[in-house]
Design a protein around this motif. Structure first.
Motif, mmCIF file in Angstrom:
data_model
loop_
_atom_site.group_PDB
_atom_site.id
_atom_site.type_symbol
_atom_site.label_atom_id
_atom_site.label_comp_id
_atom_site.label_asym_id
_atom_site.label_seq_id
_atom_site.Cartn_x
_atom_site.Cartn_y
_atom_site.Cartn_z
ATOM 1 N N PHE A 132 32.330 46.577 36.809
ATOM 2 C CA PHE A 132 32.519 45.246 37.458
ATOM 3 C C PHE A 132 33.225 45.189 38.782
ATOM 4 C CE2 PHE A 132 34.564 41.230 37.641
ATOM 5 C CZ PHE A 132 33.544 40.226 37.854
ATOM 6 N N ILE A 133 34.298 45.859 38.609
ATOM 7 C CA ILE A 133 34.888 46.100 39.976
ATOM 8 C C ILE A 133 34.315 46.389 40.969
ATOM 9 C CG2 ILE A 133 37.151 46.860 40.756
ATOM 10 C CD1 ILE A 133 38.442 46.589 37.841
ATOM 11 N N SER A 134 33.697 47.554 40.860
ATOM 12 C CA SER A 134 32.858 48.082 41.940
ATOM 13 C C SER A 134 31.669 47.128 42.403
ATOM 14 C CB SER A 134 32.142 49.477 41.449
ATOM 15 O OG SER A 134 33.057 50.522 41.052
ATOM 16 N N LEU A 135 31.098 46.527 41.521
ATOM 17 C CA LEU A 135 30.210 45.409 42.119
ATOM 18 C C LEU A 135 30.899 44.420 42.904
ATOM 19 C CD1 LEU A 135 27.396 44.117 41.789
ATOM 20 C CD2 LEU A 135 28.335 42.994 39.587
ATOM 21 N N VAL A 136 31.851 43.775 42.344
ATOM 22 C CA VAL A 136 32.775 42.659 43.161
ATOM 23 C C VAL A 136 33.108 43.393 44.496
ATOM 24 C CG1 VAL A 136 34.924 41.582 43.090
ATOM 25 C CG2 VAL A 136 33.609 41.654 40.843
ATOM 26 N N LYS A 137 33.574 44.577 44.432
ATOM 27 C CA LYS A 137 33.900 45.198 45.719
ATOM 28 C C LYS A 137 32.900 45.361 46.968
ATOM 29 C CE LYS A 137 38.524 46.897 44.456
ATOM 30 N NZ LYS A 137 39.116 48.400 44.313
ATOM 31 N N SER A 138 31.627 45.511 46.131
ATOM 32 C CA SER A 138 30.417 45.571 46.983
ATOM 33 C C SER A 138 30.007 44.328 47.938
ATOM 34 C CB SER A 138 29.105 46.141 46.383
ATOM 35 O OG SER A 138 28.818 45.219 45.298
ATOM 36 N N PHE A 139 30.501 43.399 47.032
ATOM 37 C CA PHE A 139 30.344 41.839 47.647
ATOM 38 C C PHE A 139 31.391 41.558 48.603
ATOM 39 C CE2 PHE A 139 27.260 41.651 44.055
ATOM 40 C CZ PHE A 139 26.333 41.100 44.714
ATOM 41 N N ASN A 140 32.504 41.737 48.007
ATOM 42 C CA ASN A 140 33.708 41.223 49.061
ATOM 43 C C ASN A 140 34.712 42.644 49.138
ATOM 44 O OD1 ASN A 140 35.851 40.198 50.324
ATOM 45 N ND2 ASN A 140 35.971 38.497 48.651
ATOM 46 N N PRO A 141 34.684 43.177 49.866
ATOM 47 C CA PRO A 141 35.931 44.727 50.019
ATOM 48 C C PRO A 141 37.356 43.864 49.924
ATOM 49 C CG PRO A 141 34.100 44.767 51.479
ATOM 50 C CD PRO A 141 34.059 43.206 51.078
ATOM 51 N N THR A 142 37.455 42.625 50.213
ATOM 52 C CA THR A 142 38.863 42.199 50.549
ATOM 53 C C THR A 142 39.193 41.308 49.108
ATOM 54 O OG1 THR A 142 38.210 40.349 51.718
ATOM 55 C CG2 THR A 142 38.855 42.404 53.002
ATOM 56 N N GLN A 143 38.354 41.263 48.100
ATOM 57 C CA GLN A 143 38.487 40.151 47.071
ATOM 58 C C GLN A 143 39.949 40.651 46.427
ATOM 59 O OE1 GLN A 143 36.359 38.131 45.013
ATOM 60 N NE2 GLN A 143 38.488 37.731 44.487
ATOM 61 N N GLN A 144 40.631 39.587 46.171
ATOM 62 C CA GLN A 144 41.966 39.805 45.315
ATOM 63 C C GLN A 144 41.804 39.759 43.940
ATOM 64 O OE1 GLN A 144 44.406 36.314 46.856
ATOM 65 N NE2 GLN A 144 45.097 37.605 48.523
ATOM 66 N N PHE A 145 42.667 40.759 43.417
ATOM 67 C CA PHE A 145 42.514 40.932 41.707
ATOM 68 C C PHE A 145 43.961 40.697 41.319
ATOM 69 C CE2 PHE A 145 38.834 43.499 43.211
ATOM 70 C CZ PHE A 145 37.885 43.150 42.270
ATOM 71 N N LEU A 146 44.054 40.260 40.039
ATOM 72 C CA LEU A 146 44.999 40.083 39.165
ATOM 73 C C LEU A 146 44.942 40.992 37.939
ATOM 74 C CD1 LEU A 146 47.854 39.357 39.878
ATOM 75 C CD2 LEU A 146 47.223 37.069 38.409
ATOM 76 N N PHE A 147 45.585 42.046 37.472
ATOM 77 C CA PHE A 147 45.323 42.802 36.382
ATOM 78 C C PHE A 147 46.580 42.438 35.270
ATOM 79 C CE2 PHE A 147 43.523 45.096 39.715
ATOM 80 C CZ PHE A 147 42.163 45.293 39.154
ATOM 81 N N LEU A 148 46.054 42.051 34.061
ATOM 82 C CA LEU A 148 46.994 41.624 33.089
ATOM 83 C C LEU A 148 47.128 42.640 32.058
ATOM 84 C CD1 LEU A 148 45.798 38.073 32.448
ATOM 85 C CD2 LEU A 148 47.226 38.778 34.200
ATOM 86 N N GLU A 149 48.305 42.679 31.363
ATOM 87 C CA GLU A 149 48.474 43.666 30.286
ATOM 88 C C GLU A 149 49.521 43.226 29.544
ATOM 89 O OE1 GLU A 149 47.709 45.460 27.758
ATOM 90 O OE2 GLU A 149 46.732 47.036 29.274
ATOM 91 N N SER A 150 49.302 43.708 28.274
ATOM 92 C CA SER A 150 50.639 43.451 27.179
ATOM 93 C C SER A 150 52.215 43.513 27.663
ATOM 94 C CB SER A 150 50.617 43.965 25.823
ATOM 95 O OG SER A 150 49.458 43.726 25.159
ATOM 96 N N GLY A 151 53.154 42.883 27.453
ATOM 97 C CA GLY A 151 54.348 42.927 27.920
ATOM 98 C C GLY A 151 54.948 44.026 27.216
ATOM 99 N N TRP A 152 56.374 44.345 27.371
ATOM 100 C CA TRP A 152 57.172 45.360 26.714
ATOM 101 C C TRP A 152 58.257 44.922 25.669
ATOM 102 C CZ3 TRP A 152 57.095 44.035 31.912
ATOM 103 C CH2 TRP A 152 56.321 44.768 32.791
ATOM 104 N N PHE A 153 58.748 43.622 25.930
ATOM 105 C CA PHE A 153 59.836 43.347 25.101
ATOM 106 C C PHE A 153 59.781 41.858 24.447
ATOM 107 C CE2 PHE A 153 61.505 45.589 28.846
ATOM 108 C CZ PHE A 153 61.398 46.868 28.471
ATOM 109 N N PRO A 154 59.019 41.771 23.335
ATOM 110 C CA PRO A 154 57.994 42.647 22.714
ATOM 111 C C PRO A 154 56.854 42.627 23.398
ATOM 112 C CG PRO A 154 58.290 40.954 21.450
ATOM 113 C CD PRO A 154 58.970 40.520 22.562
ATOM 114 N N GLN A 155 55.965 43.476 22.981
ATOM 115 C CA GLN A 155 54.466 43.469 23.359
ATOM 116 C C GLN A 155 53.757 42.448 23.074
ATOM 117 O OE1 GLN A 155 53.036 47.661 22.260
ATOM 118 N NE2 GLN A 155 52.270 47.729 24.511
ATOM 119 N N LYS A 156 54.028 42.071 21.840
ATOM 120 C CA LYS A 156 53.204 40.781 20.914
ATOM 121 C C LYS A 156 53.969 39.557 21.692
ATOM 122 C CE LYS A 156 52.224 38.601 16.709
ATOM 123 N NZ LYS A 156 52.167 38.464 15.397
#
Length: 401
Positions: A129-153
């Protein structure tokens, strides 16, 4: 500002997190659209090491249709699913990717997002999906999310470049703390330890090694070891031979890894003692890139990493070369604690609580024409019945076997 959140939704728990974050963006005044997939084709996941399909009737079960957040879910393609199960080859996965990309492309052209938000972003299906997006807009802004640390939940962090070792955090060295910040992080460490009933650390002489899931991207992408057995063999061969090695299975693992007890007399697999107690009473913590390595800093333990992680340039965790052994006696010096506290403060300032947004509201009206998936009340009721029946059958089967 338009925010598109892409989520293939193989995990029902994460669906709740995604919808809460979506509503939070809406409450801040952003125009939000969810792009979802009804199913995900995976060669392996967690302890499932064979090709399988995660059927995302979760879209209904997660309550997305009730949140009011506009969304589109890529429809199921049963012939392609059947082909994947019969022939789980790269060619088949490419066909599936092309099918989904047809719908993704239409949404991207219509919605024209300013920012695309993705949880993790390291999975193969996400990379397509990311490759598809960049083929349309090479300067597309992304924001990637992931679980935190203290605590993860119940916490998460965001990063414009990626997560874990692919994040911008992993490339940064935390600045030194001023006296007020130092006092703040010391108080926080004390409260954190007290909350788990282990206010003080002690050295009972053992190395603590937290295991990880071998299919996790932290292992497949950022680890020199592709299996936990290889990790433990390295630890056996490269640490003080008189010190015990306490091993903790990953909480999501389907096995207790009792077989590792037979690798060496020094190894003891412990899946029962609370994690924080195992950290607090260890001589040192050794791992690949587990979040446990970050938590061990709260207990001021010597912490050794054998893989790449979010800590890469923090100077708080020792990056162990594989061609040399770990020193026999490890002591956490005052300067090292200072570096650990600076990194803990840096991370703590970047994690956020999962929003507690109201998930039941009227559907938002978008200011432009775009295809939206709608499930009727009958469809939602039938889906709930099917899922409940499947759960009952699975439970019955597990009890009879």
């Amino acid at each position: 500002m338009r925010i598109l959140i892409y989520e293939a939704m193989p995990d029902i728990t994460r669906a709740d997190v995604i919808t809460r974050i979506a509503r939070d963006y809406e409450n801040q005044g952003y125009t939000v659209f969810l792009l979802l997939d009804e199913d995900v084709q995976l060669l392996k996941r967690n302890d499932i090491v064979k090709p399988h399909i995660v059927n995302c009737l979760n879209v209904i079960r997660s309550g997305v249709p009730k949140t009011g957040v506009p969304f589109f879910a890529t429809p199921l393609n049963r012939p392609l699913n059947k082909k994947f199960l019969e022939d789980p080859s790269i060619k088949t996965l490419e066909e599936i990717s092309a099918y989904k990309s047809y719908f993704h492309e239409k949404i991207l052209k219509k919605f024209r997002p300013d920012t695309i938000v993705i949880w993790n972003g390291l999975m193969d299906y996400q990379k397509s999906f990311i490759s598809l997006v960049k083929s349309f807009n090479p300067t597309q802004q992304f924001l990637f999310l992931e679980s935190g640390w203290f605590p993860q939940k119940n916490t998460y962090y965001s990063d414009p470049q990626g997560v874990n070792a692919a994040s911008s955090i992993s490339r940064a060295t935390p600045p030194p703390l001023d006296p007020a910040q130092t006092s703040e992080i010391k108080k926080w460490k004390t409260l954190y330890r007290q909350s788990y009933g282990v206010p003080k650390s002690r050295d009972n002489g053992y190395y603590f090694v937290p295991l990880q899931l071998e299919t996790d991207t932290n292992i497949t992408l950022f680890s020199p070891f592709k299996g936990m057995k290889a990790l433990l063999q390295w630890v056996i061969d490269n640490t003080d031979p008189v010190r015990p090695i306490v091993v903790r299975p990953h909480p999501l693992s389907d096995t207790n890894h009792e077989e590792f007890n037979r690798l060496n007399d020094r190894i003891h697999v412990d899946g029962n003692t609370p994690l924080q107690k195992l950290i607090a009473e260890s001589h040192a913590v050794i791992g690949i890139n587990s979040t446990v390595l970050l938590e061990s800093l709260i207990f001021e333990k010597p912490t050794i990493a054998l893989g790449q992680g979010i800590f890469q340039n923090s100077n708080a965790i020792y990056l162990q070369p594989l061609d040399s052994s770990i020193p026999k006696n490890l002591n956490n010096t005052a300067p090292q604690v200072v570096l650990q506290e600076a990194f803990l403060y840096y991370l703590k300032e970047r994690q956020r609580p999962i929003p507690n947004s109201d998930l039941n509201s009227k559907r938002k009206t978008l200011p432009f024409d775009i295809e939206i998936t709608r499930y009727s009340t009958i469809e939602q009721a039938i889906s709930a019945i099917k899922i409940r029946a499947r759960q009952c059958l699975n439970s019955l089967f597990s009890h009879t076997t």
